[in-house]
Design a protein around this motif. Structure first.
Motif, PDB file in Angstrom:
ATOM      1  N   ARG A 138       4.669  11.271  -3.709  1.00  0.00           N
ATOM      2  CA  ARG A 138       6.017  10.457  -4.079  1.00  0.00           C
ATOM      3  C   ARG A 138       5.917   9.127  -3.524  1.00  0.00           C
ATOM      4  O   ARG A 138       5.347   9.004  -2.295  1.00  0.00           O
ATOM      5  N   ILE A 139       6.413   7.963  -4.130  1.00  0.00           N
ATOM      6  CA  ILE A 139       6.462   6.830  -3.758  1.00  0.00           C
ATOM      7  C   ILE A 139       7.890   6.127  -3.545  1.00  0.00           C
ATOM      8  O   ILE A 139       8.435   6.379  -4.337  1.00  0.00           O
ATOM      9  N   GLY A 140       8.159   5.459  -2.356  1.00  0.00           N
ATOM     10  CA  GLY A 140       9.419   5.090  -2.249  1.00  0.00           C
ATOM     11  C   GLY A 140       9.594   3.667  -2.593  1.00  0.00           C
ATOM     12  O   GLY A 140       8.811   2.954  -3.068  1.00  0.00           O
ATOM     13  N   VAL A 164       0.935  -1.292   0.050  1.00  0.00           N
ATOM     14  CA  VAL A 164      -0.055  -0.084   0.014  1.00  0.00           C
ATOM     15  C   VAL A 164       0.836   1.378  -0.011  1.00  0.00           C
ATOM     16  O   VAL A 164       2.177   1.271   0.452  1.00  0.00           O
ATOM     17  N   THR A 165       0.327   2.208  -0.633  1.00  0.00           N
ATOM     18  CA  THR A 165       1.163   3.793  -0.542  1.00  0.00           C
ATOM     19  C   THR A 165       0.010   4.667  -0.488  1.00  0.00           C
ATOM     20  O   THR A 165      -1.055   4.568  -0.762  1.00  0.00           O
ATOM     21  N   GLY A 194       8.381   7.492   4.369  1.00  0.00           N
ATOM     22  CA  GLY A 194       9.158   7.964   3.514  1.00  0.00           C
ATOM     23  C   GLY A 194      10.289   8.976   4.045  1.00  0.00           C
ATOM     24  O   GLY A 194      11.090   8.716   4.787  1.00  0.00           O
ATOM     25  N   ILE A 195      10.689  10.046   3.058  1.00  0.00           N
ATOM     26  CA  ILE A 195      11.757  11.047   3.577  1.00  0.00           C
ATOM     27  C   ILE A 195      11.058  12.316   3.585  1.00  0.00           C
ATOM     28  O   ILE A 195      10.242  12.847   2.899  1.00  0.00           O
ATOM     29  N   THR A 196      11.812  13.123   4.527  1.00  0.00           N
ATOM     30  CA  THR A 196      11.332  14.487   4.733  1.00  0.00           C
ATOM     31  C   THR A 196      11.384  15.451   3.751  1.00  0.00           C
ATOM     32  O   THR A 196      12.394  15.189   3.177  1.00  0.00           O
TER      33      THR A 196
END
Length: 318
Positions: free
Chosen positions: A206-208, A91-92, A198-200
């Motif tokens: 955005r999907i990682g 899931v995202t 994810g990332i700050t």
């Protein structure tokens, strides 16, 4: 088969002040998961519950305490996979959901699909009676501060995390701190679970690497299981989890050597840093990270073995 569980609490530029919280959380996670395995439970249950404990803990970047995108929203994602039938759920772009790992498991068990994202993933979570929390419930003060610092660095003209260069070589891959767990149970079944915020400063949407099979997560009873953490754009481009398993299957090397060699090769070629935890089908474990730190733990007999600094191996009774 002797059951084994290994967990990781994220690879990155973890400050000294955050180390105690990371270690406490990682040890809590391993104790929850190993109890399931010792009572004859499945690897799938063990990894899910181990990760759920970290999703509740603001010391980790998943669930409560997840990193924020540029809009200040915690968009979370996760994946879970079992190695017997190679079934998985991913899931995202979930928001205000405390346990994305459990939503991923429902995708695996209740649908004919593997990957669901965005508002349809939110609708699916609602249909499975997951609580959707009030807007912003996953956001912590530390996450807000990290976003403010990121935006200040952008305003000063520092390079972006989305374009690794020599300028940001120190920081790239050290903003994610994805969490994960890998287990093998008494029946020799392997399962992997990985969850992240994810990332700050990521762009909304955005999907990682975390929900992408072969990158952030992979399990195969015939080879082993891997959960990765670090700079997602780099991990995706290198297909890190699958490459580690290929090292075990095709080169015949140990879990430790496959994990270490593959991460070193990735960082040397693409700059971005990462970490991974691995268990092969024989129950041998592998742990390595090219980032500054990575919290990890596993059990051996009645001992809990853990660490966070390079080369560090600490032990205590379970």
């Amino acid at each position: 088969m002797q059951p084994i569980l290994i967990v990781q609490g994220g690879a990155g530029d973890i400050t000294d002040s955050r180390v105690p919280g990371k270690l406490t959380g990682i040890k809590n996670s391993i104790r929850i998961g190993i109890k399931i395995l010792e009572n004859g439970g499945s690897a799938l249950d063990a990894v899910e519950q181990a990760v759920r404990s970290m999703e509740l803990d603001e010391n980790f970047n998943t669930g409560y305490g997840a990193c924020l995108n540029t809009d200040g929203v915690a968009e979370v994602e996760a994946s879970i996979m079992e190695g017997k039938n190679l079934k998985a759920g991913c899931v995202t772009l979930l928001h205000d959901i405390m346990h994305p790992i459990s939503v991923a498991r429902k995708v695996m068990e209740k649908t004919n699909h593997t990957f669901i994202g965005g508002e349809q993933a939110m609708n699916f979570a609602r249909s499975q009676n997951f609580e959707v929390l009030p807007q912003g419930s996953l956001v912590t003060e530390n996450a807000k501060l990290a976003l403010e610092e990121f935006k200040e660095s952008q305003a000063k003209g520092l390079d972006t995390i989305f374009s690794p260069t020599e300028l940001d070589k120190k920081s790239v891959g050290e903003l994610g701190e994805t969490v994960g767990a890998v287990a093998i149970d008494v029946n020799g079944n392997i399962a992997v679970a990985t969850s992240t915020g994810g990332i700050t400063g990521k762009i909304p949407g955005r999907i990682g690497d975390t929900p992408i099979l072969g990158c952030g997560t992979y399990a195969d009873n015939e080879i082993g299981g891997v959960s990765t953490t670090g700079h997602g754009e780099t991990i995706m481009r290198y297909n890190l989890a699958q490459r580690i398993l290929q090292g075990i299957a095709l080169k015949g090397v140990s879990s430790q050597k496959a994990t270490e060699d593959t991460i070193k090769e990735m960082t040397q070629r693409l700059i971005g840093t990462a970490g991974a935890i691995t268990i092969d089908k024989k129950g041998d474990v592998g742990i390595y990270f090219s980032s500054k730190r990575m919290a990890w733990a596993y059990t051996q007999g009645n001992q809990l073995i853990y660490g966070i600094n390079p080369g560090e191996i600490l032990k205590e009774d379970l």
